[in-house]
Write a protein that holds these residues in place. Structure first.
Motif, PDB file in Angstrom:
ATOM      1  N   GLU A  72      -9.606  -1.341   7.813  1.00  0.00           N
ATOM      2  CA  GLU A  72      -9.451  -2.211   6.653  1.00  0.00           C
ATOM      3  C   GLU A  72      -9.061  -3.619   7.069  1.00  0.00           C
ATOM      4  O   GLU A  72      -9.466  -4.616   6.450  1.00  0.00           O
ATOM      5  CB  GLU A  72      -8.428  -1.627   5.679  1.00  0.00           C
ATOM      6  N   VAL A  87      -6.997  -3.698  -0.504  1.00  0.00           N
ATOM      7  CA  VAL A  87      -7.839  -4.467   0.411  1.00  0.00           C
ATOM      8  C   VAL A  87      -8.757  -5.412  -0.368  1.00  0.00           C
ATOM      9  O   VAL A  87      -8.923  -6.588  -0.013  1.00  0.00           O
ATOM     10  CB  VAL A  87      -8.666  -3.526   1.310  1.00  0.00           C
ATOM     11  N   THR A  96       0.852  -1.193   0.000  1.00  0.00           N
ATOM     12  CA  THR A  96       0.000   0.000   0.000  1.00  0.00           C
ATOM     13  C   THR A  96       0.883   1.236   0.000  1.00  0.00           C
ATOM     14  O   THR A  96       2.071   1.168   0.315  1.00  0.00           O
ATOM     15  CB  THR A  96      -0.931   0.040   1.234  1.00  0.00           C
ATOM     16  N   ARG A 155      -5.322   2.042  -1.486  1.00  0.00           N
ATOM     17  CA  ARG A 155      -5.464   1.128  -0.359  1.00  0.00           C
ATOM     18  C   ARG A 155      -6.764   0.351  -0.451  1.00  0.00           C
ATOM     19  O   ARG A 155      -6.797  -0.844  -0.120  1.00  0.00           O
ATOM     20  CB  ARG A 155      -5.400   1.904   0.955  1.00  0.00           C
ATOM     21  N   LEU A 164     -10.841  -7.458   6.483  1.00  0.00           N
ATOM     22  CA  LEU A 164     -10.115  -8.657   6.080  1.00  0.00           C
ATOM     23  C   LEU A 164     -10.214  -9.763   7.133  1.00  0.00           C
ATOM     24  O   LEU A 164     -10.191 -10.947   6.793  1.00  0.00           O
ATOM     25  CB  LEU A 164      -8.662  -8.316   5.796  1.00  0.00           C
TER      26      LEU A 164
END
Length: 370
Positions: free
Chosen positions: A73, A47, A35, A43, A77
């Motif tokens: 983020e 992701v 990133t 970003r 995930l």
């Protein structure tokens, strides 16, 4: 802290380097891609790409007992990893900064806050580093219903029971007075303020900068510093190996950040606050911030009423040996545990986390690039 507390850790996250990172604290991380600093759209794409591949990347590892997601983020995930693993692993949400985007009163801000509420709807614990984050963001916006654990940005002692530095170890208590600004250097306003102040003091004060400057925030960081007669940049340092040495070379620690003025910068309790005080540097803070309130409650430090060269000069300009000795003695008189965590704190934290897990032994952490 997790390793020192007895947990087995698998680390997964993004990086800012061009090549994968070989190891972090003895752990080979699961690489989720690169990133870029300050590139929000990039970003988001990273992701989304990681969400498609995280199942395959984590497929060979044992199902963890707990997942710690180290920002928004990573929270997305973490939930994706749970689905990919076919598991229902408890998730802990760690939030150490409140990004300016989630505070916007527009579509972007409302969307991000809504996403955070949905993603965090069943997390087992919120870990954060400042009570002001709770009071100014999580509670008024109704973001999280989970219990909160405050883990401050304290210095980590490599061994228990390390005594604070004594006054006999002081740097000379006389001009030039040296202000250390260490860590993530991202505040252009601080740099310009310190340059102006030191010029007006004509050599009575010097500023030593160490760490990693966010070059995207400065037109010409290195050129600016080189042109200032009483500013110097000494490069990165090792933590914890170099901490006693670098803070032992300065009298004061700059614990001010205007990077997100009125928001995150006023609410945080930064690493440099704890690190500097741990090694006897007198902290300098703005009075109307969470850091300022923290210092005022403990009757230590130097508090500035305004962020102007005149204000800094009025508070610091007449510094003498007697006043400096008094300021430093107040810092050193505090219990060192005010500034540090040791292995017993780590064990207590891991024990608390273990209580959230079904079979407490192995933790996975999803982590953003530093």
């Amino acid at each position: 802290m997790l390793k020192a507390g007895g947990a087995g850790v698998t680390l997964a996250g993004f990086r800012r380097t061009t090549s994968p990172v070989a190891e972090i604290e003895g752990i080979e991380p699961v690489d989720l891609g690169a990133t870029r600093d300050g590139r929000f759209a990039q970003r988001l794409g990273a992701v989304a790409k990681a969400a498609m591949s995280i199942g395959a990347k984590l497929g060979a590892m044992p199902t963890p007992d707990l997942i710690i997601a180290r920002n928004l983020e990573m929270l997305a995930l973490a939930r994706r990893a749970n689905a990919a693993l076919g598991a229902n692993v408890p998730i802990v949400y760690e939030c150490l900064d409140i990004h300016r985007l989630v505070l916007r009163d527009d579509f972007v801000g409302r969307t991000l806050r809504g996403a955070e509420r949905r993603l965090a709807r069943d997390v087992k614990l919120l870990v954060t580093s400042s009570p002001a984050f709770i009071a100014n963001y999580f509670e008024p916006f109704g973001q999280i219903v989970a219990p909160v654990e405050l883990i401050e940005n304290k210095y980590f002692e490599t061994a228990s029971g390390v005594a604070a530095r004594s006054l006999e170890d002081d740097s000379p208590a006389s001009p030039p007075w040296r202000i250390g600004w260490f860590g993530a250097l991202r505040c252009r306003r601080s740099l310009e303020l310190l340059a102006d102040f030191t010029r007006r003091q004509a050599g009575r004060f010097e500023v030593v900068l160490r760490g990693r400057p966010a070059l995207s925030e400065f037109p010409d960081f290195h050129g600016f510093v080189e042109a200032e007669p009483w500013l110097s940049f000494e490069g990165p340092y090792r933590n914890p190996e170099d901490m006693a040495s670098i803070y032992g070379q300065v009298h004061f620690s700059w614990a001010i950040d205007f990077f997100e003025a009125g928001q995150n910068s006023e609410w945080l309790l930064p690493n440099r606050l704890y690190e500097g005080c741990r090694f006897g540097a007198v902290p300098i803070s703005m009075a109307d911030t969470e850091t300022g309130r923290f210092l005022k409650q403990r009757d230590i430090g130097v508090l500035l009423p305004e962020a102007t060269p005149e204000s800094v000069g009025a508070v610091l300009g007449r510094m003498d040996q007697g006043r400096y000795r008094d300021l430093k003695s107040r810092v050193l008189a505090r219990n060192p545990r005010t500034w540090s965590y040791d292995r017993s704190d780590c064990a207590a934290f891991v024990k608390k986390l273990s209580g959230l897990a079904t079979m407490p032994s192995n933790f996975a952490t999803t982590e953003a690039a530093a």
